[in-house]
Enzyme design. Sequence first.
Site, PDB file in Angstrom:
ATOM      1  N   TYR A 183      -2.773 -40.808  23.388  1.00  0.00           N
ATOM      2  CA  TYR A 183      -2.079 -41.896  24.085  1.00  0.00           C
ATOM      3  C   TYR A 183      -1.736 -41.516  25.534  1.00  0.00           C
ATOM      4  O   TYR A 183      -1.338 -42.372  26.328  1.00  0.00           O
ATOM      5  CB  TYR A 183      -0.775 -42.299  23.377  1.00  0.00           C
ATOM      6  CG  TYR A 183      -0.925 -42.711  21.925  1.00  0.00           C
ATOM      7  CD1 TYR A 183      -2.177 -43.001  21.378  1.00  0.00           C
ATOM      8  CD2 TYR A 183       0.187 -42.814  21.092  1.00  0.00           C
ATOM      9  CE1 TYR A 183      -2.313 -43.357  20.043  1.00  0.00           C
ATOM     10  CE2 TYR A 183       0.052 -43.184  19.760  1.00  0.00           C
ATOM     11  CZ  TYR A 183      -1.194 -43.448  19.244  1.00  0.00           C
ATOM     12  OH  TYR A 183      -1.316 -43.800  17.920  1.00  0.00           O
ATOM     13  N   HIS A 241      -5.514 -37.060  13.636  1.00  0.00           N
ATOM     14  CA  HIS A 241      -5.484 -38.483  14.006  1.00  0.00           C
ATOM     15  C   HIS A 241      -6.516 -39.317  13.240  1.00  0.00           C
ATOM     16  O   HIS A 241      -6.242 -40.462  12.862  1.00  0.00           O
ATOM     17  CB  HIS A 241      -5.699 -38.603  15.520  1.00  0.00           C
ATOM     18  CG  HIS A 241      -5.145 -39.842  16.119  1.00  0.00           C
ATOM     19  ND1 HIS A 241      -4.687 -39.907  17.407  1.00  0.00           N
ATOM     20  CD2 HIS A 241      -4.968 -41.089  15.623  1.00  0.00           C
ATOM     21  CE1 HIS A 241      -4.257 -41.133  17.674  1.00  0.00           C
ATOM     22  NE2 HIS A 241      -4.427 -41.875  16.602  1.00  0.00           N
TER      23      HIS A 241
HETATM   24  N1  LIG Z   1      -2.939 -43.445  13.716  1.00  0.00           N
HETATM   25  C1  LIG Z   1      -3.647 -44.375  14.311  1.00  0.00           C
HETATM   26  O1  LIG Z   1      -4.877 -44.353  14.316  1.00  0.00           O
HETATM   27  C2  LIG Z   1      -2.928 -45.501  14.988  1.00  0.00           C
HETATM   28  C3  LIG Z   1      -3.647 -46.654  15.375  1.00  0.00           C
HETATM   29  C4  LIG Z   1      -2.940 -47.702  15.975  1.00  0.00           C
HETATM   30  C5  LIG Z   1      -1.570 -47.582  16.165  1.00  0.00           C
HETATM   31  N2  LIG Z   1      -0.903 -46.432  15.814  1.00  0.00           N
HETATM   32  C6  LIG Z   1       0.562 -46.284  16.047  1.00  0.00           C
HETATM   33  O2  LIG Z   1       1.223 -47.418  15.523  1.00  0.00           O
HETATM   34  C7  LIG Z   1       1.973 -48.044  16.534  1.00  0.00           C
HETATM   35  C8  LIG Z   1       2.073 -49.539  16.276  1.00  0.00           C
HETATM   36  O3  LIG Z   1       0.811 -50.146  16.233  1.00  0.00           O
HETATM   37  P1  LIG Z   1       0.216 -51.017  17.445  1.00  0.00           P
HETATM   38  O4  LIG Z   1       0.804 -50.617  18.727  1.00  0.00           O
HETATM   39  O5  LIG Z   1      -1.268 -50.949  17.284  1.00  0.00           O
HETATM   40  O6  LIG Z   1       0.609 -52.514  17.083  1.00  0.00           O
HETATM   41  P2  LIG Z   1       1.949 -53.354  16.698  1.00  0.00           P
HETATM   42  O7  LIG Z   1       3.132 -52.479  16.704  1.00  0.00           O
HETATM   43  O8  LIG Z   1       1.581 -54.091  15.452  1.00  0.00           O
HETATM   44  O9  LIG Z   1       2.006 -54.436  17.835  1.00  0.00           O
HETATM   45  C9  LIG Z   1       2.326 -54.143  19.156  1.00  0.00           C
HETATM   46  C10 LIG Z   1       2.235 -55.457  19.921  1.00  0.00           C
HETATM   47  O10 LIG Z   1       3.228 -56.366  19.449  1.00  0.00           O
HETATM   48  C11 LIG Z   1       4.102 -56.737  20.521  1.00  0.00           C
HETATM   49  N3  LIG Z   1       5.455 -56.830  19.961  1.00  0.00           N
HETATM   50  C12 LIG Z   1       6.304 -55.818  19.648  1.00  0.00           C
HETATM   51  N4  LIG Z   1       7.439 -56.281  19.098  1.00  0.00           N
HETATM   52  C13 LIG Z   1       7.323 -57.623  19.057  1.00  0.00           C
HETATM   53  C14 LIG Z   1       8.178 -58.669  18.602  1.00  0.00           C
HETATM   54  N5  LIG Z   1       9.375 -58.425  18.062  1.00  0.00           N
HETATM   55  N6  LIG Z   1       7.740 -59.956  18.720  1.00  0.00           N
HETATM   56  C15 LIG Z   1       6.522 -60.211  19.269  1.00  0.00           C
HETATM   57  N7  LIG Z   1       5.658 -59.268  19.712  1.00  0.00           N
HETATM   58  C16 LIG Z   1       6.062 -57.976  19.597  1.00  0.00           C
HETATM   59  C17 LIG Z   1       3.967 -55.639  21.570  1.00  0.00           C
HETATM   60  O11 LIG Z   1       4.175 -56.146  22.862  1.00  0.00           O
HETATM   61  P3  LIG Z   1       5.356 -55.570  23.834  1.00  0.00           P
HETATM   62  O12 LIG Z   1       5.156 -54.092  23.962  1.00  0.00           O
HETATM   63  O13 LIG Z   1       5.126 -56.314  25.119  1.00  0.00           O
HETATM   64  O14 LIG Z   1       6.660 -55.937  23.164  1.00  0.00           O
HETATM   65  C18 LIG Z   1       2.482 -55.266  21.401  1.00  0.00           C
HETATM   66  O15 LIG Z   1       1.657 -56.179  22.085  1.00  0.00           O
HETATM   67  C19 LIG Z   1       1.208 -47.661  17.812  1.00  0.00           C
HETATM   68  O16 LIG Z   1       1.953 -47.907  18.979  1.00  0.00           O
HETATM   69  C20 LIG Z   1       0.934 -46.219  17.534  1.00  0.00           C
HETATM   70  O17 LIG Z   1       2.100 -45.445  17.754  1.00  0.00           O
HETATM   71  C21 LIG Z   1      -1.558 -45.409  15.206  1.00  0.00           C
END
Ligand SMILES: NC(=O)c1ccc[n+]([C@@H]2O[C@H](COP(=O)([O-])OP(=O)(O)OC[C@H]3O[C@@H](n4cnc5c(N)ncnc54)[C@H](OP(=O)(O)O)[C@@H]3O)[C@@H](O)[C@H]2O)c1
Length: 263
Positions: free
Chosen positions: A56, A112
Site C-alpha cells: 500500500y 499477502h
Molecule cells: N489482503 C488483501 O488482499 C486485501 C485486499 C483488499 C483490501 N484489503 C484491506 O481491506 C481494507 C478494506 O477493503 P477496501 O478498501 O478494498 O474496501 P471497503 O472498505 O469495502 O470500501 C472502501 C470504500 O468505501 C468507502 N466508504 C468507507 N466508509 C463508508 C461509509 N460509511 N459509507 C459509504 N462509503 C464508505 C470508502 O471511501 P472513503 O475513503 O472516501 O470514505 C472507499 O471508497 C483495505 O483498505 C485493506 O486494508 C486487503
Amino acid sequence: MTEPIQNGIPTVTLRPGVDIPLLGLGTWQAKEGEAYEAVRAALDLGYRHIDTARAYGNEEEVGRAVADSGIDRSEIVVTTKLPPDDADDAPRIIDESLAKLGFDHVDLWLVHWPPNKEARPDVWENVIAAQQAGKARAIGVSNYSPAQIDELIAATGVAPAINQIPWSPADYDADLVAAHRERGVVLEGYSPFKRTDLDDPVLAEVAAAHGVTPTQVVLRWHLDTGVVVIPKSVNRDRIAANLDVTGFTLTEDEIARVSGLGA
Ligand SMILES: NC(=O)c1ccc[n+]([C@@H]2O[C@H](COP(=O)([O-])OP(=O)(O)OC[C@H]3O[C@@H](n4cnc5c(N)ncnc54)[C@H](OP(=O)(O)O)[C@@H]3O)[C@@H](O)[C@H]2O)c1
C-alpha cells in the site's frame, strides 16, 4: 470466542495470545497524506486496530500516525503484509516494514497472497522465524484456501492465526466459515462495502429497524458472526460512522437474512 470489549468493539484472541479488535481501519488506496490523517482520526475516535501492507506504500505514514497519537503502542494492533513478489526475501522485508513503521514489532504479519498461487511452506517457515525473533506477535495469511492452509500446517506444524479474505454478506459461505473454524484459523474479511449492494432491500429493512445505515448493518453482521472487518475510509465522518456500531446488535433472524444474501 469473542472476548471483552475494547472501546465498545469486541476482540478475538489470535494465537499465541494477541487480542485483536474485530473492527479495524483499512488503508488500501489511501493516497499520500491521507493515510496519516485517517489513522490519526481513527485512533482519536477509538479505533485500536489498523491494517496496512508493504504494497500500500503507506507504512511510514501509518507508523508516524501511531507514534503521534500519544496512545501507548501496546494498545494498538497493527497488521502489515509480505508481498508475494518479495516472498523469497521475507527476512529483509520484515525488517524494512519495521523500519518504515518505526516499530520493533508488528502485531500481525500476513503473507499477502499465495506466491504464484502456491502455498509455499518455505515462505511460511520464514514468517514463523520472524515471529520467533519477536518481530511479529501473531502471523497469518491472506487470500489462502483451506487446502493451502493445510499444506502449511502439514509442512511446519504451525497454523496461521488468521486468514484475511474477501468477505461480505454476498460472499457468505457457511462451509468456508466452518473450514476456518475447524482449523482454528480466525476469519478476517476485506472489502466489506465494495463487495456489497448497499441498496439491497434486506439491508435497508434491517437498517431501518435499528435506525442505522446499511453500511453499519454490514459491519455489525461481521461483529455478530465473529468475523474481523477492516473498512477503509479517509473521511473522518465515515471513519466515525463505521465505528458507531456498538449501540445495537442483530437478532438471529436478521443475521440469517443478511447471511442469506450469500446463498
Ligand atoms: N489482503 C488483501 O488482499 C486485501 C485486499 C483488499 C483490501 N484489503 C484491506 O481491506 C481494507 C478494506 O477493503 P477496501 O478498501 O478494498 O474496501 P471497503 O472498505 O469495502 O470500501 C472502501 C470504500 O468505501 C468507502 N466508504 C468507507 N466508509 C463508508 C461509509 N460509511 N459509507 C459509504 N462509503 C464508505 C470508502 O471511501 P472513503 O475513503 O472516501 O470514505 C472507499 O471508497 C483495505 O483498505 C485493506 O486494508 C486487503
